[in-house]
Design a protein around this motif. Structure first.
Motif, short mmCIF file in Angstrom:
data_model
loop_
_atom_site.label_atom_id
_atom_site.label_comp_id
_atom_site.label_asym_id
_atom_site.label_seq_id
_atom_site.Cartn_x
_atom_site.Cartn_y
_atom_site.Cartn_z
N VAL A 1 0.86 -1.18 0.00
CA VAL A 1 0.00 0.00 0.00
C VAL A 1 0.90 1.23 0.00
N ILE A 2 0.78 2.05 -1.03
CA ILE A 2 1.65 3.21 -1.22
C ILE A 2 0.80 4.47 -1.18
N GLY A 3 1.01 5.30 -0.17
CA GLY A 3 0.31 6.57 -0.06
C GLY A 3 1.24 7.73 -0.32
N ASN A 4 0.68 8.82 -0.79
CA ASN A 4 1.45 10.03 -1.05
C ASN A 4 0.81 11.18 -0.29
N THR A 5 1.46 11.63 0.78
CA THR A 5 0.89 12.68 1.62
C THR A 5 1.31 14.08 1.18
N SER A 6 2.05 14.16 0.08
CA SER A 6 2.55 15.47 -0.37
C SER A 6 1.59 16.08 -1.39
N ALA B 1 -0.80 13.30 -6.04
CA ALA B 1 -0.72 14.07 -4.80
C ALA B 1 -1.89 13.71 -3.89
N ASN B 2 -1.57 13.38 -2.63
CA ASN B 2 -2.57 12.99 -1.63
C ASN B 2 -3.34 11.73 -2.03
N GLY B 3 -2.75 10.94 -2.92
CA GLY B 3 -3.41 9.74 -3.41
C GLY B 3 -2.80 8.47 -2.83
N GLU B 4 -3.30 7.34 -3.30
CA GLU B 4 -2.85 6.03 -2.83
C GLU B 4 -2.99 5.02 -3.95
N VAL C 1 6.00 10.09 0.53
CA VAL C 1 5.58 8.71 0.27
C VAL C 1 5.59 7.91 1.57
N LYS C 2 4.48 7.26 1.87
CA LYS C 2 4.33 6.40 3.04
C LYS C 2 3.88 5.02 2.56
#
Length: 271
Positions: A64-69, A105-108, A134-135
């Protein structure tokens, strides 16, 4: 593991001998995948890794790859087999030894190898990205063949970051760290180890009981970018009935631990 009882001679990748075919449609999770030539030829160490992946048979692995930027993030996953060679695995029916994707951006996005095969394949994944937003985490799913097709035991797993930031579990900048083990009350432990560097490394494991006494040692060499997984009782049967701490040595070695129970459940150990 045996189909009816979680027991002896098995690896983490082959936790049951054969799982029943499931007619559930494949889950299409990766929305944007770029399958270009592999670009990791110059990499000498993967600082971010998922030390164990297993898919097929009873197992599924999701990343699971999230993008908090606020900007899009490029992420590439490189897959390796036990022998350290690139591992070509199927995603959406297309085989590749890497997955490159852009997370909005802000996606997963979720990367999941196809799991419908009755046999289990295993290895590990090295991850490359530059966006600090990236989280990443992993999810393991295990299916008991006697359960409904959509029923799974699940556990989140740590993505290991040896640089000390940006992922779930930052490791210290040393070649030695610890992880629990538990071989008591019907529980048993299993581990996956990945060598994240471009040369062979010896994994050294020292086991302490609850009183701090050394009660076992084990070592093996992993090839460059190599991998292994095993149940503890298969390597050190003298630890059955014991629990305590495992000290892990080996520069560039990253671990993933599991604790299984006789009731078809499991959780994960963290270093």
């Amino acid at each position: 593991m045996h189909m009816k009882r979680l027991s002896a001679a098995m690896s983490l990748g082959v936790i049951v001998l054969v799982a029943a075919e499931r007619d559930q449609a494949p889950v299409r999770t990766v929305q944007t995948v770029v399958r270009a030539a592999r670009q990791d030829a110059g990499i000498t160490q993967y600082l971010v890794a998922l030390p164990h992946i297993a898919f097929g048979g009873p197992w599924r692995t999701q990343v699971v790859i999230g993008n908090t930027s606020g900007t899009a993030a490029d992420v590439t996953l490189y897959y390796f087999g036990n022998d350290g060679n690139p591992l070509s695995l199927p995603i959406g029916g297309v085989f590749s030894d890497h997955t490159a994707l852009t997370v909005p951006a802000n996606g997963e996005q979720i990367v999941e190898p196809d799991w419908q095969s009755t046999t289990t394949a295993e290895g590990w994944a090295g991850l490359v990205y530059t966006n600090a937003g990236v989280k990443i985490q992993g999810v393991f799913l295990w299916h008991n063949s006697t359960d409904p097709a959509d029923k799974y035991t699940e556990a989140a797993v740590p993505i290991i970051n040896q640089s000390g930031s940006g992922c779930l579990i930052p490791l210290p900048g040393s070649a030695s760290y610890t992880m629990p083990y538990d071989e008591t009350g019907g529980k048993f432990s299993g581990y996956g180890f990945a060598n994240t560097i471009s040369g062979p490394v010896t994994v050294n494991l020292t086991f302490y009981d609850q009183n701090g006494q050394v009660i076992g040692q084990y070592s093996e060499q992993l090839l460059a970018f190599g991998h292994d997984s095993f149940l503890l009782k298969d390597k050190l049967p003298q630890l059955v009935g014991q629990k305590g701490t495992m000290v892990i040595g080996g520069q560039g070695i990253v671990p993933l631990g599991f604790r299984f129970t006789q009731y078809f459940t499991f959780t994960t150990w963290q270093p």
